[in-house]
Design a protein around this motif. Structure first.
Motif, PDB file in Angstrom:
ATOM      1  N   LYS A 120       0.825  -1.218   0.000  1.00  0.00           N
ATOM      2  CA  LYS A 120       0.000   0.000   0.000  1.00  0.00           C
ATOM      3  C   LYS A 120       0.860   1.269   0.000  1.00  0.00           C
ATOM      4  CE  LYS A 120      -2.441  -1.517   3.508  1.00  0.00           C
ATOM      5  NZ  LYS A 120      -3.428  -1.638   4.606  1.00  0.00           N
ATOM      6  N   CYS A 121       1.911   1.259   0.822  1.00  0.00           N
ATOM      7  CA  CYS A 121       2.771   2.450   0.882  1.00  0.00           C
ATOM      8  C   CYS A 121       3.569   2.617  -0.405  1.00  0.00           C
ATOM      9  CB  CYS A 121       3.711   2.352   2.086  1.00  0.00           C
ATOM     10  SG  CYS A 121       2.865   2.514   3.675  1.00  0.00           S
ATOM     11  N   PHE A 122       3.945   1.513  -1.053  1.00  0.00           N
ATOM     12  CA  PHE A 122       4.662   1.586  -2.328  1.00  0.00           C
ATOM     13  C   PHE A 122       3.774   2.226  -3.399  1.00  0.00           C
ATOM     14  CE2 PHE A 122       5.669  -0.181  -6.507  1.00  0.00           C
ATOM     15  CZ  PHE A 122       7.023   0.100  -6.612  1.00  0.00           C
ATOM     16  N   VAL A 123       2.527   1.777  -3.499  1.00  0.00           N
ATOM     17  CA  VAL A 123       1.600   2.335  -4.491  1.00  0.00           C
ATOM     18  C   VAL A 123       1.372   3.815  -4.216  1.00  0.00           C
ATOM     19  CG1 VAL A 123      -0.789   2.277  -5.318  1.00  0.00           C
ATOM     20  CG2 VAL A 123       0.473   0.135  -4.999  1.00  0.00           C
ATOM     21  N   TRP A 124       1.160   4.175  -2.959  1.00  0.00           N
ATOM     22  CA  TRP A 124       0.935   5.581  -2.597  1.00  0.00           C
ATOM     23  C   TRP A 124       2.126   6.435  -3.008  1.00  0.00           C
ATOM     24  CZ3 TRP A 124       3.426   9.216   0.317  1.00  0.00           C
ATOM     25  CH2 TRP A 124       2.703  10.363   0.662  1.00  0.00           C
ATOM     26  N   LYS A 125       3.331   5.963  -2.718  1.00  0.00           N
ATOM     27  CA  LYS A 125       4.540   6.734  -3.011  1.00  0.00           C
ATOM     28  C   LYS A 125       4.745   6.898  -4.511  1.00  0.00           C
ATOM     29  CE  LYS A 125       8.646   8.576  -2.132  1.00  0.00           C
ATOM     30  NZ  LYS A 125       8.920   9.745  -1.264  1.00  0.00           N
ATOM     31  N   VAL A 126       4.627   5.810  -5.264  1.00  0.00           N
ATOM     32  CA  VAL A 126       4.892   5.858  -6.704  1.00  0.00           C
ATOM     33  C   VAL A 126       3.895   6.774  -7.409  1.00  0.00           C
ATOM     34  CG1 VAL A 126       4.875   4.494  -8.828  1.00  0.00           C
ATOM     35  CG2 VAL A 126       6.042   3.623  -6.807  1.00  0.00           C
ATOM     36  N   LEU A 127       2.613   6.672  -7.052  1.00  0.00           N
ATOM     37  CA  LEU A 127       1.599   7.496  -7.715  1.00  0.00           C
ATOM     38  C   LEU A 127       1.725   8.969  -7.352  1.00  0.00           C
ATOM     39  CD1 LEU A 127      -1.505   5.137  -7.515  1.00  0.00           C
ATOM     40  CD2 LEU A 127      -0.198   5.762  -9.546  1.00  0.00           C
ATOM     41  N   ASN A 128       2.199   9.264  -6.157  1.00  0.00           N
ATOM     42  CA  ASN A 128       2.447  10.661  -5.791  1.00  0.00           C
ATOM     43  C   ASN A 128       3.733  11.184  -6.404  1.00  0.00           C
ATOM     44  OD1 ASN A 128       0.537  11.990  -3.636  1.00  0.00           O
ATOM     45  ND2 ASN A 128       0.651   9.819  -3.086  1.00  0.00           N
ATOM     46  N   MET A 129       4.730  10.310  -6.520  1.00  0.00           N
ATOM     47  CA  MET A 129       6.017  10.703  -7.068  1.00  0.00           C
ATOM     48  C   MET A 129       5.958  10.885  -8.579  1.00  0.00           C
ATOM     49  SD  MET A 129       9.552   8.451  -6.979  1.00  0.00           S
ATOM     50  CE  MET A 129       8.921   7.268  -8.207  1.00  0.00           C
ATOM     51  N   CYS A 130       5.205  10.026  -9.233  1.00  0.00           N
ATOM     52  CA  CYS A 130       5.202  10.004 -10.694  1.00  0.00           C
ATOM     53  C   CYS A 130       3.775   9.818 -11.225  1.00  0.00           C
ATOM     54  CB  CYS A 130       6.111   8.884 -11.188  1.00  0.00           C
ATOM     55  SG  CYS A 130       6.326   8.862 -12.961  1.00  0.00           S
ATOM     56  N   PRO A 131       3.004  10.885 -11.318  1.00  0.00           N
ATOM     57  CA  PRO A 131       1.628  10.778 -11.828  1.00  0.00           C
ATOM     58  C   PRO A 131       1.553  10.288 -13.266  1.00  0.00           C
ATOM     59  CG  PRO A 131       2.008  12.908 -10.757  1.00  0.00           C
ATOM     60  CD  PRO A 131       3.343  12.265 -10.930  1.00  0.00           C
ATOM     61  N   GLN A 132       2.689  10.380 -13.998  1.00  0.00           N
ATOM     62  CA  GLN A 132       2.680   9.982 -15.413  1.00  0.00           C
ATOM     63  C   GLN A 132       2.827   8.472 -15.603  1.00  0.00           C
ATOM     64  OE1 GLN A 132       4.943  12.128 -14.136  1.00  0.00           O
ATOM     65  NE2 GLN A 132       4.218  14.135 -14.850  1.00  0.00           N
ATOM     66  N   ILE A 133       2.965   7.740 -14.513  1.00  0.00           N
ATOM     67  CA  ILE A 133       3.129   6.295 -14.647  1.00  0.00           C
ATOM     68  C   ILE A 133       1.943   5.697 -15.403  1.00  0.00           C
ATOM     69  CG2 ILE A 133       1.968   5.675 -12.480  1.00  0.00           C
ATOM     70  CD1 ILE A 133       4.177   3.586 -12.069  1.00  0.00           C
ATOM     71  N   LYS A 134       2.214   4.667 -16.191  1.00  0.00           N
ATOM     72  CA  LYS A 134       1.157   4.091 -17.029  1.00  0.00           C
ATOM     73  C   LYS A 134       0.119   3.368 -16.176  1.00  0.00           C
ATOM     74  CE  LYS A 134       0.421   1.203 -21.119  1.00  0.00           C
ATOM     75  NZ  LYS A 134       1.090   0.329 -22.125  1.00  0.00           N
ATOM     76  N   ASN A 135       0.536   2.378 -15.433  1.00  0.00           N
ATOM     77  CA  ASN A 135      -0.375   1.670 -14.531  1.00  0.00           C
ATOM     78  C   ASN A 135       0.410   0.789 -13.564  1.00  0.00           C
ATOM     79  OD1 ASN A 135       0.282  -0.538 -16.271  1.00  0.00           O
ATOM     80  ND2 ASN A 135      -1.429   0.055 -17.578  1.00  0.00           N
ATOM     81  N   ILE A 136      -0.269   0.368 -12.503  1.00  0.00           N
ATOM     82  CA  ILE A 136       0.302  -0.568 -11.535  1.00  0.00           C
ATOM     83  C   ILE A 136      -0.655  -1.753 -11.434  1.00  0.00           C
ATOM     84  CG2 ILE A 136       1.095  -0.923  -9.172  1.00  0.00           C
ATOM     85  CD1 ILE A 136       1.572   2.040  -8.914  1.00  0.00           C
ATOM     86  N   PHE A 137      -0.227  -2.910 -11.878  1.00  0.00           N
ATOM     87  CA  PHE A 137      -1.031  -4.117 -11.747  1.00  0.00           C
ATOM     88  C   PHE A 137      -0.840  -4.669 -10.338  1.00  0.00           C
ATOM     89  CE2 PHE A 137      -0.073  -3.908 -16.304  1.00  0.00           C
ATOM     90  CZ  PHE A 137      -1.344  -4.069 -16.844  1.00  0.00           C
ATOM     91  N   VAL A 138      -1.923  -4.881  -9.624  1.00  0.00           N
ATOM     92  CA  VAL A 138      -1.833  -5.402  -8.256  1.00  0.00           C
ATOM     93  C   VAL A 138      -2.602  -6.717  -8.158  1.00  0.00           C
ATOM     94  CG1 VAL A 138      -1.523  -3.129  -7.232  1.00  0.00           C
ATOM     95  CG2 VAL A 138      -3.831  -4.030  -7.484  1.00  0.00           C
ATOM     96  N   LEU A 139      -1.979  -7.697  -7.530  1.00  0.00           N
ATOM     97  CA  LEU A 139      -2.607  -9.003  -7.350  1.00  0.00           C
ATOM     98  C   LEU A 139      -3.338  -9.030  -6.012  1.00  0.00           C
ATOM     99  CD1 LEU A 139      -0.565  -9.554  -9.622  1.00  0.00           C
ATOM    100  CD2 LEU A 139      -0.172 -11.803  -8.629  1.00  0.00           C
ATOM    101  N   VAL A 140      -4.621  -9.342  -6.063  1.00  0.00           N
ATOM    102  CA  VAL A 140      -5.430  -9.387  -4.854  1.00  0.00           C
ATOM    103  C   VAL A 140      -6.295 -10.646  -4.880  1.00  0.00           C
ATOM    104  CG1 VAL A 140      -7.209  -8.241  -3.470  1.00  0.00           C
ATOM    105  CG2 VAL A 140      -5.528  -6.868  -4.720  1.00  0.00           C
TER     106      VAL A 140
END
Length: 473
Positions: A25-45
C-alpha cells in the motif's frame, strides 16, 4: 546525465504482489504521488476469510488510508488482477502484456512457486534475517537441499508429514520462516542466468511505522515491534527480561519503500540481464542505532501523553531477571487476567483477556529471535545505491537514517497505533485519560490489596491445614 526516478517510472507498467500489505500500500501511494505519469500498476489481490470477494477487498483498500488520499485519476491507474499466483498465473500473463518492473513483496508460507513473466527488471522484498548468526553479509546463504525438490515434496505432503520433516531440513536455522526465505533466494539465484532482466533482492530489517510518509506513525498490522507496543500500551505486557543495552533495528516503512524504488533505479542504470541478484540491506543499526533502554524510558512518556481507550490494565513495563519473569507471570499477570475475565463474564462482556495474552505470548515467541538479539548488517551495496542518487532524487527518496530522532518517532508510532489500528480519537483524549486514571488506581491500590488478601487467606488456610495435620499425627 542519468535519468531521474520520475523519468524512469514515467509511462512504465509495474506488477506488484503483496498489495494488501503495509509495504504494498505504501509503495503504491509513493509511486503514484512521485510520478503521476506512470502508465499503470497491476496489483494481485485475492479474497480472504473476512472479504472472500477480491474486488470488494480491493475497493475497500482504495477507500482506506493512505490510498484514499489519492486522486481519482491516480486510483484509475491501479489495475486489479483477481486471483492467486499459484492458480491464476497464466491468466495474469495475458492481462499484463508488457510489464516493465516487478516488485514482489508478498509473503507466503507455501513452498509452491511460479516463474515471473518477461519484464525489464524485478525487485524482490524479503526480510533481513537469513541466518542463525548475528552478522549478516550481502550474500545468498546456501541451503543443502535443492529448492525445487523441496517445493515438489511439500506439494504432496500432508501437514503432519511436513511438520515432522521440518526439523531435519532447518538444522541450525531457528524457524521455518528463515529456512523458506533462504530457499526462495537460492531458487532466484539459480534462475538469474536465464532471465532477460536484472534482479535485485531488498532485505529490510524489522519494519516499523512511518517516519514521515504517508503520515507520521502510520501502521496497519501487529507484527514485530508494533505488537510489543500494542501489548505494552494496553497493559498486557508488563514484565520484560530482555537486556536494555541491546540495540535493535527498526526501519520505518517509508524508508523501506524509498529503498525499494532506489534499488529499482540503481538496477535500471547499472545492472544487466544474466547477472547474479543484487542484494541490498535496509538497516538503521549502523548509522543510527537505538537500544531497548531508550524505548523502555519512552513507554511511560507515551502512556501519559497518548493513553489508549481500551487498555485493560495499567500500562507499565518492569525489566526483571528471566527467572523472576517466569516466577511472577502466573501470579502477576495470569491470576489477574483470570479474575478480570470472571468479572467481564458476569457483566456480560465478551472480551476474554486470558485469550488475548495467550495470542501475545505466541506473537512474542515468534518474534523474540529477531528483536531480542543484536544484529549487524553489511551495508556496502546500500551505500552504493544511495550515493548513485542525484540531489533531487535524494530528497524525493530520502534514505539518510540519521534524520530519525527516536523519541518523536516513538511518540508518533504510539499515536499511529491509536489512530490507525484502533480508530481512536487522537485530538480529544478525555475518555482515555479518565480510563488511565482508573487503571492507575487499580494498579497501585486495588491489585496490591487483592494480592495482600490472597496472601492472608493462603496463610490462614495453611495454618488450619497444619493444625489438622498435627492433630492427626
Amino acid at each position: 546525465m542519468a535519468q531521474s526516478a520520475v523519468d524512469v517510472f514515467s509511462f512504465a507498467s509495474i506488477l506488484l504482489t503483496g498489495f494488501t500489505g503495509l509495504v504494498g500500500k505504501c509503495f503504491v501511494w509513493k509511486v503514484l504521488n512521485m510520478c503521476p505519469q506512470i502508465k499503470n500498476i497491476f496489483v494481485l489481490v485475492r479474497g480472504n476469510k473476512k472479504t472472500p470477494d477480491a474486488r470488494e477487498r480491493f475497493e475497500s483498500l482504495l477507500s482506506e488510508f493512505p490510498l484514499s488520499e489519492l486522486s481519482l485519476e491516480a486510483k484509475q491507474k491501479i489495475v486489479l488482477l483477481e486471483g492467486d499466483l499459484e492458480s491464476d498465473f497464466e491468466s495474469f500473463k495475458e492481462q499484463m502484456g508488457n510489464v516493465d518492473i516487478v516488485v514482489h513483496s508478498a509473503a507466503s508460507v507455501n513452498f509452491e512457486s511460479r516463474s515471473m513473466p518477461r519484464s525489464s527488471q524485478t525487485s524482490r522484498v524479503a526480510r533481513g534475517f537469513w541466518t542463525s548468526g548475528f552478522e549478516i553479509e550481502e550474500k545468498i546463504y546456501p541451503v543443502d537441499e535443492d529448492p525445487l525438490l523441496i517445493m515438489s515434496a511439500f506439494s504432496w505432503m500432508s501437514t503432519e508429514m511436513g511438520r515432522a520433516l521440518s526439523p531435519f531440513l532447518m538444522k541450525t536455522k531457528p524457524n521455518s520462516y528463515i529456512y523458506s526465505k533462504a530457499l526462495a533466494e537460492n531458487y532466484i539465484q539459480s534462475k538469474c542466468g536465464d532471465l532477460p532482466f536484472p534482479v535485485a533482492i531488498v532485505r529490510p530489517t524489522v519494519i516499523g511505522a512511518a517516519h514521515s510518509e504517508p503520515h507520521p506513525g502510520y501502521i496497519d498490522n501487529l507484527n514485530a515491534l508494533t505488537g510489543a507496543i500494542v501489548a505494552a500500551a494496553h497493559g498486557a505486557w508488563r514484565l520484560e527480561s530482555q537486556s536494555t543495552s541491546v540495540n535493535f533495528d527498526c526501519i520505518p516503512i517509508d524508508f523501506v519503500v524509498n529503498g525499494i524504488i532506489a534499488t529499482c533505479l540503481y538496477s535500471f542504470r547499472n545492472l544487466s540481464p544474466n547477472q547474479p541478484p543484487l542484494l541490498v540491506h535496509l538497516s538503521t543499526g549502523s548509522d543510527n542505532p537505538c537500544c531497548w533502554e531508550v524505548w523502555h524510558k519512552l513507554q511511560p512518556v507515551a502512556r501519559d501523553a497518548i493513553p489508549m481507550e481500551r487498555s485493560f490494565r495499567y500500562p507499565i513495563v518492569y525489566v526483571v531477571h528471566p527467572w523472576v519473569k517466569k516466577l511472577f507471570i502466573p501470579i502477576y499477570r495470569d491470576f489477574f487476567m483470570i479474575l478480570y475475565d470472571c468479572i467481564l463474564t458476569v457483566t456480560g462482556n465478551k472480551i476474554r483477556l486470558r485469550r488475548i495474552t495467550k495470542k501475545l505470548d505466541r506473537l512474542f515467541a515468534l518474534t523474540a529471535f529477531y528483536i531480542q538479539n543484536q544484529w549487524t548488517w553489511e551495508q556496502t551495496t546500500f551505500q552504493k545505491v544511495r550515493k548513485s542518487l542525484s540531489e533531487s532524487d535524494s530528497k524525493l527518496l530520502y534514505l539518510d537514517y540519521k534524520v530519525i530522532d527516536w523519541r518523536p518517532y516513538y511518540l508518533n508510532y504510539y499515536k499511529g497505533v491509536k489512530r490507525f489500528l484502533f480508530n481512536e480519537n487522537v485530538s480529544d483524549m478525555t475518555k482515555a485519560r479518565k480510563r488511565l486514571q482508573f487503571l492507575r488506581f487499580m494498579h497501585y491500590v486495588v491489585e496490591p490489596a487483592i494480592l495482600l488478601l490472597l496472601c492472608v487467606l493462603v496463610y490462614f488456610a495453611s495454618s488450619v491445614l497444619l493444625s489438622f495435620a498435627c492433630r492427626w499425627i
